[in-house]
Design a protein around this motif. Structure first.
Motif, PDB file in Angstrom:
ATOM      1  N   GLU A  78       0.798  -1.237  -0.014  1.00 17.73           N
ATOM      2  CA  GLU A  78      -0.064   0.006   0.162  1.00 17.73           C
ATOM      3  C   GLU A  78       1.029   1.312  -0.031  1.00 17.73           C
ATOM      4  O   GLU A  78       0.352   2.216  -0.725  1.00 17.73           O
ATOM      5  N   PHE A  79       1.854   1.205   0.822  1.00 17.87           N
ATOM      6  CA  PHE A  79       2.709   2.450   0.855  1.00 17.87           C
ATOM      7  C   PHE A  79       3.234   2.551  -0.414  1.00 17.87           C
ATOM      8  O   PHE A  79       3.598   3.819  -0.984  1.00 17.87           O
ATOM      9  N   TYR A 228      -6.574   7.433  -1.137  1.00 20.94           N
ATOM     10  CA  TYR A 228      -7.547   6.815  -0.303  1.00 20.94           C
ATOM     11  C   TYR A 228      -8.253   5.615  -1.312  1.00 20.94           C
ATOM     12  O   TYR A 228      -8.903   4.751  -0.498  1.00 20.94           O
ATOM     13  N   ALA A 229      -8.084   5.520  -2.447  1.00 17.90           N
ATOM     14  CA  ALA A 229      -8.531   4.501  -3.239  1.00 17.90           C
ATOM     15  C   ALA A 229      -7.702   3.203  -2.917  1.00 17.90           C
ATOM     16  O   ALA A 229      -8.098   1.941  -3.235  1.00 17.90           O
ATOM     17  N   ILE A 230      -6.464   3.434  -2.280  1.00 13.43           N
ATOM     18  CA  ILE A 230      -5.681   2.273  -2.185  1.00 13.43           C
ATOM     19  C   ILE A 230      -5.412   1.623  -0.826  1.00 13.43           C
ATOM     20  O   ILE A 230      -5.575   0.569  -0.587  1.00 13.43           O
ATOM     21  N   VAL A 274      -8.391   7.982 -13.871  1.00 15.74           N
ATOM     22  CA  VAL A 274      -9.477   7.470 -14.375  1.00 15.74           C
ATOM     23  C   VAL A 274      -9.681   5.907 -13.794  1.00 15.74           C
ATOM     24  O   VAL A 274     -10.594   5.653 -13.219  1.00 15.74           O
ATOM     25  N   PHE A 275      -8.468   5.239 -13.904  1.00 17.15           N
ATOM     26  CA  PHE A 275      -8.452   3.998 -13.144  1.00 17.15           C
ATOM     27  C   PHE A 275      -8.803   3.990 -11.868  1.00 17.15           C
ATOM     28  O   PHE A 275      -9.620   3.345 -11.300  1.00 17.15           O
ATOM     29  N   ILE A 276      -7.971   4.780 -11.175  1.00 12.42           N
ATOM     30  CA  ILE A 276      -8.207   5.081  -9.652  1.00 12.42           C
ATOM     31  C   ILE A 276      -9.602   5.581  -9.042  1.00 12.42           C
ATOM     32  O   ILE A 276     -10.279   4.900  -8.203  1.00 12.42           O
ATOM     33  N   LEU A 294      -0.945  -1.582  -8.111  1.00 17.67           N
ATOM     34  CA  LEU A 294       0.537  -1.180  -8.334  1.00 17.67           C
ATOM     35  C   LEU A 294       1.084  -1.570  -9.691  1.00 17.67           C
ATOM     36  O   LEU A 294       1.793  -0.677 -10.552  1.00 17.67           O
ATOM     37  N   GLY A 295       0.643  -2.763 -10.455  1.00 21.69           N
ATOM     38  CA  GLY A 295       1.117  -3.287 -11.550  1.00 21.69           C
ATOM     39  C   GLY A 295       0.546  -2.534 -12.871  1.00 21.69           C
ATOM     40  O   GLY A 295       1.091  -2.050 -13.711  1.00 21.69           O
TER      41      GLY A 295
END
Length: 322
Positions: A78-79, A228-230, A274-276, A294-295
């Protein structure tokens, strides 16, 4: 708004930030006004990235001791993902800084101080916004959908405006500052204020500092919901943000020297937003693993940067002016 981070790790983080600011404002200030060279920018960028990765290693070890390896691996990912997202979005920030410095013809020797002051403001501002954002999400889950929709629309807008030259004259903050502040026509070293005919007035450098701060406010509104999406862990959100900001000054001087080579990067950042945004809006329907996020982010950045370098000779010169 809860975190599993132990208290001692919070203390280490705060001490590290204070030490980093001490280096920036006390040690490096002794150098005086000077133009940061590309080798120096590369060296400092590498140092900040290494320190960020070292902190992530410490974070993994701390969580492994307290919560076990599975949670430690999740928090470390996450970090890393949050750090990469914040670094990526900071690139767009940097191009706006470059436009501001070019518009005001700020000598390279003075740009370092402006960025140092901007970093302090960004740390204070983003810490407050992260805490407020975390509280809102904890109290009102539907805020995630609002953040997601905002990021989605921002990404679409960024894609549409990626190839358009911004007009600083239309900036409302600049118009307001010029209306309320008398400004000298020339710089007075690194001073923000000077005296002209016995009257204390602002220098153009003060306007630059104000615009850089205003720009960071705008970009923080995009970047903080993105992290915050992660993760919803305020410690991860805060540390990944601050570590990305601490290396911003060195990153600016590095990218400013090769801005034309990454002329397509805004398109990549638009796709990332857009993805997030989509990920955040679907958070209760589809759970996208942190490693997959991440990928995706790394893949988009890699493709965009490689394609930018390949096409730079054909259209690079036209972007340099911006």
């Amino acid at each position: 708004m809860q975190t599993l981070a132990p208290l001692w790790l919070w203390i280490v983080f705060v001490l590290f930030v204070l030490a980093a600011l001490f280096v920036d404002f006390v040690v490096l200030r002794k150098q005086g006004a000077h133009e940061v060279s590309v080798p120096e920018a590369i060296r400092w960028s590498a140092i900040w990235v290494a320190l960020s990765l070292a902190f992530n290693g410490l974070l993994w070890w701390a969580f492994a001791q307290e919560q076990g390896n599975v949670i430690a691996q999740t928090k470390a990912l996450e970090f890393l993902t949050g750090y990469l997202i914040e670094k990526s979005l900071a690139v767009d920030n940097i191009f706006v800084f470059l436009m501001i410095f070019t518009y005001f013809s700020v000598p390279p020797a003075y740009q370092k101080r402006v960025l140092m002051m901007g970093i302090i403001g960004a740390i204070v501002l983003r810490t407050a916004m992260i805490l407020v954002g975390g509280w809102l999400i904890a109290q009102f889950h539907w805020v995630l959908y609002v953040f997601g929709a905002f990021l989605l629309l921002t990404g679409i807008k960024m894609w549409w405006a990626a190839d358009k030259e911004p007009n600083l004259e239309d900036n409302p903050a600049l118009k307001l500052l010029r209306r309320i502040l008398p400004v000298s026509k020339h710089f007075d070293g690194e001073r923000l204020w000077t005296r002209q005919n016995g009257v204390r007035i602002a220098t153009p450098l003060l306007l630059v500092v104000a615009l850089v701060g205003f720009t960071d406010v705008i970009f923080a509104v995009d970047s903080i919901p993105a992290i915050y999406a992660i993760t919803a862990d305020p410690f991860i959100v805060l540390t990944s943000n601050i570590f990305a900001i601490l290396g911003l000054r060195a990153m600016y001087f590095l990218l400013a020297a090769m801005a034309a080579k990454f002329h397509l990067l805004s398109y990549g950042l638009a796709v990332i937003l857009v993805f997030i945004g989509s990920k955040m809006m679907l958070i209760d329907i589809v759970k996208i693993p942190v490693l997959a996020s991440l990928g995706v982010v790394m893949g988009i950045l890699a493709i965009t940067m490689i394609w930018s370098v390949k096409t730079a000779p054909a259209i690079g010169p036209s972007k340099t002016a911006g």
